[in-house]
Design a protein around this motif. Structure first.
Motif, PDB file in Angstrom:
ATOM      1  N   VAL A  10      82.639 -69.697   8.766  1.00  0.00           N
ATOM      2  CA  VAL A  10      83.929 -69.342   9.362  1.00  0.00           C
ATOM      3  C   VAL A  10      83.757 -68.758  10.767  1.00  0.00           C
ATOM      4  CG1 VAL A  10      85.080 -68.959   7.147  1.00  0.00           C
ATOM      5  CG2 VAL A  10      83.906 -67.051   8.275  1.00  0.00           C
ATOM      6  N   MET A  11      82.564 -68.927  11.357  1.00  0.00           N
ATOM      7  CA  MET A  11      82.330 -68.369  12.685  1.00  0.00           C
ATOM      8  C   MET A  11      82.070 -69.425  13.750  1.00  0.00           C
ATOM      9  SD  MET A  11      82.924 -65.227  12.246  1.00  0.00           S
ATOM     10  CE  MET A  11      82.555 -64.745  13.926  1.00  0.00           C
ATOM     11  N   SER A  12      81.806 -70.657  13.380  1.00  0.00           N
ATOM     12  CA  SER A  12      81.545 -71.694  14.377  1.00  0.00           C
ATOM     13  C   SER A  12      82.818 -72.094  15.123  1.00  0.00           C
ATOM     14  CB  SER A  12      80.919 -72.936  13.726  1.00  0.00           C
ATOM     15  OG  SER A  12      79.629 -72.643  13.243  1.00  0.00           O
ATOM     16  N   GLU A  13      83.958 -72.046  14.434  1.00  0.00           N
ATOM     17  CA  GLU A  13      85.247 -72.363  15.037  1.00  0.00           C
ATOM     18  C   GLU A  13      86.064 -71.083  15.159  1.00  0.00           C
ATOM     19  OE1 GLU A  13      86.224 -75.160  16.280  1.00  0.00           O
ATOM     20  OE2 GLU A  13      84.463 -76.338  15.659  1.00  0.00           O
ATOM     21  N   TYR A  14      86.540 -70.803  16.362  1.00  0.00           N
ATOM     22  CA  TYR A  14      87.223 -69.533  16.604  1.00  0.00           C
ATOM     23  C   TYR A  14      88.449 -69.344  15.716  1.00  0.00           C
ATOM     24  CZ  TYR A  14      89.949 -65.908  18.905  1.00  0.00           C
ATOM     25  OH  TYR A  14      90.694 -64.788  19.153  1.00  0.00           O
ATOM     26  N   ARG A  15      89.187 -70.422  15.430  1.00  0.00           N
ATOM     27  CA  ARG A  15      90.408 -70.293  14.626  1.00  0.00           C
ATOM     28  C   ARG A  15      90.116 -69.831  13.202  1.00  0.00           C
ATOM     29  NH1 ARG A  15      95.088 -72.326  16.258  1.00  0.00           N
ATOM     30  NH2 ARG A  15      95.669 -73.024  14.176  1.00  0.00           N
ATOM     31  N   ASP A  16      88.855 -69.965  12.769  1.00  0.00           N
ATOM     32  CA  ASP A  16      88.466 -69.507  11.432  1.00  0.00           C
ATOM     33  C   ASP A  16      88.121 -68.017  11.401  1.00  0.00           C
ATOM     34  OD1 ASP A  16      88.695 -71.798   9.808  1.00  0.00           O
ATOM     35  OD2 ASP A  16      86.760 -72.570  10.464  1.00  0.00           O
ATOM     36  N   TRP A  17      87.903 -67.417  12.564  1.00  0.00           N
ATOM     37  CA  TRP A  17      87.397 -66.041  12.607  1.00  0.00           C
ATOM     38  C   TRP A  17      88.323 -65.067  11.873  1.00  0.00           C
ATOM     39  CZ3 TRP A  17      85.035 -64.340  17.936  1.00  0.00           C
ATOM     40  CH2 TRP A  17      84.003 -65.224  18.279  1.00  0.00           C
ATOM     41  N   PRO A  18      87.770 -63.998  11.304  1.00  0.00           N
ATOM     42  CA  PRO A  18      88.612 -63.001  10.618  1.00  0.00           C
ATOM     43  C   PRO A  18      89.557 -62.316  11.606  1.00  0.00           C
ATOM     44  CG  PRO A  18      86.343 -62.228  10.817  1.00  0.00           C
ATOM     45  CD  PRO A  18      86.334 -63.656  11.229  1.00  0.00           C
ATOM     46  N   ARG A  19      90.772 -62.075  11.151  1.00  0.00           N
ATOM     47  CA  ARG A  19      91.812 -61.493  11.985  1.00  0.00           C
ATOM     48  C   ARG A  19      92.829 -60.823  11.070  1.00  0.00           C
ATOM     49  NH1 ARG A  19      91.929 -66.605  10.791  1.00  0.00           N
ATOM     50  NH2 ARG A  19      93.868 -67.642  10.187  1.00  0.00           N
ATOM     51  N   PHE A  20      93.757 -60.103  11.636  1.00  0.00           N
ATOM     52  CA  PHE A  20      94.806 -59.502  10.813  1.00  0.00           C
ATOM     53  C   PHE A  20      96.101 -59.488  11.591  1.00  0.00           C
ATOM     54  CE2 PHE A  20      92.486 -56.154  12.953  1.00  0.00           C
ATOM     55  CZ  PHE A  20      93.465 -55.324  13.472  1.00  0.00           C
ATOM     56  N   ALA A  21      97.204 -59.504  10.852  1.00  0.00           N
ATOM     57  CA  ALA A  21      98.535 -59.539  11.456  1.00  0.00           C
ATOM     58  C   ALA A  21      99.412 -58.508  10.766  1.00  0.00           C
ATOM     59  CB  ALA A  21      99.148 -60.931  11.321  1.00  0.00           C
ATOM     60  N   PHE A  22     100.299 -57.896  11.557  1.00  0.00           N
ATOM     61  CA  PHE A  22     101.210 -56.873  11.017  1.00  0.00           C
ATOM     62  C   PHE A  22     102.637 -57.158  11.434  1.00  0.00           C
ATOM     63  CE2 PHE A  22      98.464 -55.643  14.504  1.00  0.00           C
ATOM     64  CZ  PHE A  22      99.346 -55.420  15.548  1.00  0.00           C
ATOM     65  N   GLY A  23     102.920 -58.421  11.744  1.00  0.00           N
ATOM     66  CA  GLY A  23     104.258 -58.849  12.122  1.00  0.00           C
ATOM     67  C   GLY A  23     104.208 -60.270  12.636  1.00  0.00           C
ATOM     68  N   GLU A  24     105.331 -60.745  13.178  1.00  0.00           N
ATOM     69  CA  GLU A  24     105.414 -62.096  13.695  1.00  0.00           C
ATOM     70  C   GLU A  24     104.923 -62.147  15.141  1.00  0.00           C
ATOM     71  OE1 GLU A  24     106.583 -65.117  12.159  1.00  0.00           O
ATOM     72  OE2 GLU A  24     106.116 -63.837  10.459  1.00  0.00           O
ATOM     73  N   GLY A  25     104.325 -63.254  15.544  1.00  0.00           N
ATOM     74  CA  GLY A  25     103.922 -63.459  16.922  1.00  0.00           C
ATOM     75  C   GLY A  25     102.521 -62.973  17.214  1.00  0.00           C
ATOM     76  N   ARG A  26     101.967 -63.509  18.306  1.00  0.00           N
ATOM     77  CA  ARG A  26     100.595 -63.172  18.679  1.00  0.00           C
ATOM     78  C   ARG A  26     100.445 -61.704  19.053  1.00  0.00           C
ATOM     79  NH1 ARG A  26      98.272 -68.187  22.380  1.00  0.00           N
ATOM     80  NH2 ARG A  26      98.409 -69.810  20.755  1.00  0.00           N
ATOM     81  N   GLU A  27     101.535 -61.100  19.525  1.00  0.00           N
ATOM     82  CA  GLU A  27     101.446 -59.696  19.922  1.00  0.00           C
ATOM     83  C   GLU A  27     101.248 -58.773  18.725  1.00  0.00           C
ATOM     84  OE1 GLU A  27     105.824 -60.690  19.286  1.00  0.00           O
ATOM     85  OE2 GLU A  27     104.042 -61.651  20.156  1.00  0.00           O
TER      86      GLU A  27
ATOM     87  N   ASP B 228     107.967 -58.577  -2.056  1.00  0.00           N
ATOM     88  CA  ASP B 228     107.938 -59.908  -2.655  1.00  0.00           C
ATOM     89  C   ASP B 228     109.121 -60.703  -2.124  1.00  0.00           C
ATOM     90  OD1 ASP B 228     106.887 -61.907  -4.145  1.00  0.00           O
ATOM     91  OD2 ASP B 228     107.160 -60.956  -6.092  1.00  0.00           O
ATOM     92  N   THR B 229     109.119 -62.019  -2.417  1.00  0.00           N
ATOM     93  CA  THR B 229     110.192 -62.938  -2.009  1.00  0.00           C
ATOM     94  C   THR B 229     110.592 -62.685  -0.560  1.00  0.00           C
ATOM     95  OG1 THR B 229     111.911 -61.476  -2.906  1.00  0.00           O
ATOM     96  CG2 THR B 229     111.053 -63.192  -4.366  1.00  0.00           C
ATOM     97  N   GLN B 230     109.577 -62.618   0.312  1.00  0.00           N
ATOM     98  CA  GLN B 230     109.833 -62.313   1.709  1.00  0.00           C
ATOM     99  C   GLN B 230     110.230 -63.557   2.484  1.00  0.00           C
ATOM    100  OE1 GLN B 230     106.520 -60.523   3.757  1.00  0.00           O
ATOM    101  NE2 GLN B 230     107.822 -59.619   5.315  1.00  0.00           N
ATOM    102  N   ASN B 231     111.292 -63.441   3.259  1.00  0.00           N
ATOM    103  CA  ASN B 231     111.742 -64.496   4.163  1.00  0.00           C
ATOM    104  C   ASN B 231     111.673 -63.931   5.570  1.00  0.00           C
ATOM    105  OD1 ASN B 231     113.250 -66.296   5.794  1.00  0.00           O
ATOM    106  ND2 ASN B 231     114.461 -66.976   4.036  1.00  0.00           N
ATOM    107  N   ARG B 232     110.579 -64.217   6.276  1.00  0.00           N
ATOM    108  CA  ARG B 232     110.381 -63.631   7.600  1.00  0.00           C
ATOM    109  C   ARG B 232     111.459 -64.063   8.580  1.00  0.00           C
ATOM    110  NH1 ARG B 232     105.625 -61.005   8.143  1.00  0.00           N
ATOM    111  NH2 ARG B 232     103.963 -61.424   6.614  1.00  0.00           N
ATOM    112  N   ALA B 233     111.883 -65.326   8.479  1.00  0.00           N
ATOM    113  CA  ALA B 233     112.896 -65.829   9.411  1.00  0.00           C
ATOM    114  C   ALA B 233     114.209 -65.073   9.252  1.00  0.00           C
ATOM    115  CB  ALA B 233     113.113 -67.323   9.196  1.00  0.00           C
TER     116      ALA B 233
END
Length: 413
Positions: free
Chosen positions: A166-183, A237-242
């Motif tokens: 999971v390290m040869s391709e950057y898109r596989d790298w470990p990451r975390f998100a706490f909301g919508e969007g890259r920010e 649960d039953t989350q609808n982000r949109a």
């Protein structure tokens, strides 16, 4: 004693720390001689562990074309709620004879019944194919404490080690998100996207590492990858982000979850093509394939001879410890790989100089240089997950034991 702060970001606070002990390794393998492991201060017996199929997508090929609402008309009364129905190869008039249906938290007997009823109405031309599946392992704290869940979340992100690269391709790298969007997303390991040739620098560096917040979702594997993972403290649960809607879970239902999502090719590699193939799948074996946890080990510097070599080795191992605390075993393995590549380059330069002087360079010891490196199995955690998956397999086999589906609509539920 080492420790990792259990910090949140959505409503900034600190839930305490995940503490680590240095425990001497008692394994007999040569690669573990005079080493210690970093072991989290967790009481796994304080958690209930259960594995579930979170969702499954089934592909159906009919003998006649229809529209998705008529498929939904059959599905909804049986399942008790609407399911996502995707139209494949849609023709004018929004009709097709190929549909994919995603069943959330599926009762496989109900899924089989739906397939049988759709066969009667639309004449199935082939057995129902499993296109994708998501399998989750949940941990519920017996004390229902947010701090306990936060500690386990952090431990899972530190000790989870995928069996694929999971390290040869950057898109596989470990990451975390706490909301919508890259920010609202961050990579665990720093990187300069404009200078990928510096990746090894970031693998070895500690300055740009970022530990995940315990109220974020931790991801490994690209969104489009055949195999991808997510770890979270599941409190809604039953989350609808949109729509911005969700259902808050009660204290008894909150749990730490690790889930693996498998696309069609990954499912096929398990020997599963059709829905009824799931009853023969050995779910317990999925632990080693998709839910592997390891402990990092380090040499005991006090056993090295005094002098500059000992001081340099102690400094490097301190940095490796910190890399693990920052980025987990995935980041530590990346650091070790980068260090090995740098050492190889340096040795090649030194070897050429020594050869010119009629000298030879002593080989590097091979112990600890295999695919497992300096990691050892986190046996207690792996056992918990393995037992939960075995029980899931028993439930799946029982639910499908009387279910058959043959071409032409021969079925039983």
């Amino acid at each position: 004693m080492l420790r990792i702060p259990l910090s949140t970001i959505k409503s900034p606070s600190n839930l305490g720390y995940l503490r680590y002990d240095r425990v001497p390794v008692d394994k007999k393998q040569r690669r573990f001689e005079d080493r210690y492991a970093l072991v989290p201060q967790l009481q796994l017996y304080e958690f209930q562990c259960r594995a579930v199929i979170d969702w499954i997508t089934i592909r159906l090929i009919f003998g006649k074309k229809t529209q998705h609402q008529w498929v939904q008309q059959v599905v909804e009364p049986v399942i008790g709620r609407r399911c996502y129905v995707d139209v494949v190869d849609e023709a004018p008039g929004r009709v097709s004879n190929i549909f994919e249906i995603r069943f959330q938290e599926p009762d496989l007997r109900q899924v089989n019944t739906v397939c049988w009823m759709l066969d009667e109405k639309f004449d199935l031309q082939a057995l129902p194919v499993v296109c994708a599946i998501e399998i989750s392992v949940d941990f519920r704290s017996l004390f229902q404490e947010a701090r306990d869940r936060a500690g386990l979340f952090m431990a899972l992100t530190r000790h989870f080690r995928p069996t694929r690269d999971v390290m040869s391709e950057y898109r596989d790298w470990p990451r975390f998100a706490f909301g919508e969007g890259r920010e609202n997303a961050m990579g665990v390991i720093g990187r300069d996207a404009d200078q990928p040739e510096l990746d090894d620098h970031y693998f070895m560096s500690l300055e740009t590492d970022q530990r995940p917040f315990v109220d974020a979702c931790y991801y490994v594997g690209a969104k489009e990858a055949d195999i991808r993972w997510r770890i979270m403290d599941k409190v809604v649960d039953t989350q609808n982000r949109a729509a911005g809607s969700f259902e808050s879970l009660g204290e008894m239902e909150k749990r730490v979850r690790i889930e693996v999502t498998l696309s069609r090719s990954a499912v096929a590699e398990l020997g599963v093509d059709y829905l009824t193939d799931l009853r023969g799948l050995r779910f317990a074996q999925l632990q080693s394939k998709f839910f592997g946890f390891v402990l990092p080990t380090f040499p005991d510097a006090s056993r090295l001879p005094h002098g500059a070599v000992r001081a340099a080795r102690a400094l490097r191992e301190k940095q490796r410890e910190q890399k693990f605390l920052n980025t987990g075993v995935i980041g530590l393995a990346a650091m070790d790989g980068a260090l090995a590549r740098r050492l190889k380059t340096t040795r090649q330069e030194v070897k050429a100089d020594m050869w010119s002087k009629g000298l030879t360079l002593k080989p590097i010891p091979r112990a600890g240089r295999g695919s497992s490196g300096s990691f050892m199995a986190y046996e207690e955690l792996n056992h918990c997950v393995g037992v939960a998956l075995r029980h899931l397999g028993e439930r799946v086999a029982a639910s499908l034991s009387r279910c058959t589906m043959g071409k032409g609509g021969e079925g039983e539920s």
